[in-house]
Design an enzyme around this catalytic site. Structure first.
Site, short mmCIF file in Angstrom:
data_model
loop_
_atom_site.label_atom_id
_atom_site.label_comp_id
_atom_site.label_asym_id
_atom_site.label_seq_id
_atom_site.Cartn_x
_atom_site.Cartn_y
_atom_site.Cartn_z
N LYS A 120 38.34 11.23 42.92
CA LYS A 120 38.54 11.72 44.30
C LYS A 120 37.54 12.81 44.65
O LYS A 120 37.30 13.07 45.82
CB LYS A 120 39.95 12.27 44.48
CG LYS A 120 41.06 11.21 44.47
CD LYS A 120 42.41 11.86 44.75
CE LYS A 120 43.53 10.84 44.76
NZ LYS A 120 43.89 10.34 43.41
N CYS A 124 51.07 8.32 48.77
CA CYS A 124 49.86 8.20 47.96
C CYS A 124 50.06 7.39 46.69
O CYS A 124 49.12 7.19 45.93
CB CYS A 124 49.34 9.60 47.63
SG CYS A 124 49.09 10.61 49.10
N HIS A 160 40.44 11.47 49.08
CA HIS A 160 41.77 10.94 48.75
C HIS A 160 42.15 9.87 49.76
O HIS A 160 42.37 10.16 50.94
CB HIS A 160 42.77 12.10 48.78
CG HIS A 160 44.16 11.71 48.36
ND1 HIS A 160 44.47 10.48 47.83
CD2 HIS A 160 45.32 12.41 48.39
CE1 HIS A 160 45.76 10.43 47.56
NE2 HIS A 160 46.30 11.59 47.88
N GLU A 184 49.72 18.17 37.08
CA GLU A 184 49.33 16.94 36.38
C GLU A 184 48.72 17.26 35.02
O GLU A 184 48.98 16.56 34.03
CB GLU A 184 48.35 16.13 37.22
CG GLU A 184 48.02 14.77 36.62
CD GLU A 184 47.14 13.91 37.48
OE1 GLU A 184 46.95 12.73 37.13
OE2 GLU A 184 46.62 14.40 38.51
N PHE A 229 53.84 12.05 48.35
CA PHE A 229 54.83 12.84 49.08
C PHE A 229 56.22 12.22 48.90
O PHE A 229 56.37 11.00 48.82
CB PHE A 229 54.50 12.89 50.56
CG PHE A 229 53.38 13.85 50.92
CD1 PHE A 229 52.77 14.64 49.98
CD2 PHE A 229 52.95 13.95 52.24
CE1 PHE A 229 51.75 15.52 50.33
CE2 PHE A 229 51.93 14.83 52.60
CZ PHE A 229 51.33 15.60 51.64
N HIS A 243 45.35 11.51 39.14
CA HIS A 243 45.64 11.58 40.57
C HIS A 243 44.93 12.78 41.20
O HIS A 243 44.57 12.74 42.37
CB HIS A 243 47.14 11.69 40.81
CG HIS A 243 47.51 11.82 42.26
ND1 HIS A 243 47.40 10.77 43.15
CD2 HIS A 243 47.97 12.89 42.98
CE1 HIS A 243 47.78 11.17 44.34
NE2 HIS A 243 48.13 12.44 44.28
#
Length: 414
Positions: free
Chosen positions: A337, A163, A342, A314, A401, A303
């Site tokens: 998002k 991502c 996403h 975050e 990831f 994010h």
């Protein structure tokens, strides 16, 4: 001497619109693009919704014969690149193509092609596999097809960092220009993972929201009732250019890219350390790269994917790095998002574009569906309605990831 790098073109496609202006207007209206999946039968799936691109015809951008040789993520990349190139006014002719490069990545690539050709093999044996299977599916063919289409003969690369893919693509392209290895870079990412294996795989991880009865309100970053992310598809492409090169051809400058930071969590294949150390260091490195202080950031496109742990992590990282500037609610933060879903490897490209649009319009887009803020998320997340204000410098976060992190910083062009 390091060269200054500006953005002269922008192309976006997502579930909330097929062009940058359409996307921006729908974001300001907090309009969700998340709905029941139409591309395959979801009857057997625990999750039946996603953020699909709507009313998209790849034949607007590539002829029918060529389109058959490409996966959907390539189609989307070509569409976004077309808009970016048109908005930039850039013409690649003759030898100048050698100074134009392409960095377009994808987290997954041609899932749709892999599934289709695997079914063909099961039904008819290996002779039924298309000779175009591999080039239609592999990740670097988005960059390859764009390079071929426009005659861009400079550096050509395809990042695949989950991502964070698009953020890394844009950041690395920025550094290519900064050190003089190219004058122009077409950079970003594309993703089309709304397929049976894509949705089934993420659902098996229990990573997705399961609000099948209310898809439009399923993605709820920073909200206490969030229950997972929503898979989206689309593409975001920027035209990055050496400032002097852009000025020489009379290009309209949209923003300047001034900072790029990377880091690794070195922690877990999918989870994040609870203190948000990796996120913190990516932002810290971007600030150091930009040679600015945290209080100079006016807006953050977070994010935040609507996962239980990720949004809190975050948020903690932003509290740590921005301090009173964030806790006093001076800093505007939002997760778009909540409406686009996403985009995985395409997320950073789309969100970098949205961040630039925020600077151009002096408006922070909202975080939709933020009705009941999580007590652990205490900052100004621009809930449900846009917030106008002076926005000079903005940051866009992407985390992936494997613990791979990237942050980009853009400055308003005057």
């Amino acid at each position: 001497m390091q060269r200054r790098v500006v953005v002269t073109g922008l192309g976006l496609i997502s579930a909330v619109g097929n062009t940058a202006p359409e996307i921006w207007n729908n974001l300001l209206a907090a309009k969700s693009g998340i709905a029941t999946i139409t591309s395959f039968d979801t009857a057997a799936f625990p999750v039946t919704f996603a953020a699909e691109v709507k009313d998209f015809d790849p034949l607007q951008f590539v002829d029918k014969k060529e389109a058959r040789k490409m996966g959907r993520f390539i189609h989307l990349a070509l569409a976004a690149t077309h808009e970016a190139m048109e908005s930039s006014g850039l013409k690649i002719e003759g030898h100048n193509g050698e100074r134009v490069g392409v960095f377009i990545g994808s987290g997954i690539g041609g899932f749709d092609v892999i599934e289709r050709e695997h079914n063909n093999m099961l039904q008819g044996g290996p002779r039924k596999i298309s000779p175009f299977f591999i080039p239609a599916a592999i990740i670097n063919l988005a960059a390859g097809q764009v390079s071929i289409r426009y005659g861009a003969k400079g550096p050509n690369e395809a990042t695949a960092t989950a991502c964070t893919t698009s953020a890394h693509s844009i950041g690395d392209a920025y550094r290519i220009i900064e050190r003089g290895d190219a004058d122009v870079m077409i950079a970003g990412g594309s993703e089309a993972a709304i397929t049976p294996m894509g949705i089934g795989g993420f659902a098996a991880m229990r990573a997705l929201s399961t609000r099948n009865d209310d898809p439009a309100h399923a993605c709820r970053p920073f909200d206490k009732d969030r229950d997972g992310f929503v898979v989206g598809e689309g593409s975001g492409i920027l035209i990055l250019e050496d400032l002097e090169h852009a000025k020489a051809r009379g290009a309209k400058i949209l923003a300047e890219i001034i900072g790029y930071g990377m880091s690794a969590d070195a922690y877990h294949i999918t989870g994040m350390p609870e203190d948000g150390d990796g996120c913190f260091r990516a932002m810290q490195n971007a600030l150091k790269s930009a040679k600015i202080e945290p209080h100079q950031i006016d807006y953050v496109n977070a994010h935040a994917t609507s996962t239980t742990l990720g949004d809190v992590v975050e948020s903690k990282a932003m509290q740590r790095i921005f301090g009173e500037h964030a806790t006093s609610h001076k800093l505007k933060i939002s997760s778009t998002k909540s409406m686009t879903g996403h985009l995985l490897g395409g997320a950073g490209g789309l969100e970098a574009g949205i961040t630039i649009l925020a600077l151009l319009n002096q408006t922070a887009p909202p975080t939709a569906n933020l009705d009941h803020p999580d007590p652990e998320c205490v900052l100004n997340y621009v809930p449900n309605h846009p917030q106008k204000g002076k926005l000079d410098i903005a940051l866009s976060n992407s985390f992936g990831f494997g613990g791979t992190n990237g942050s980009l910083i853009f400055r308003r062009w005057e």
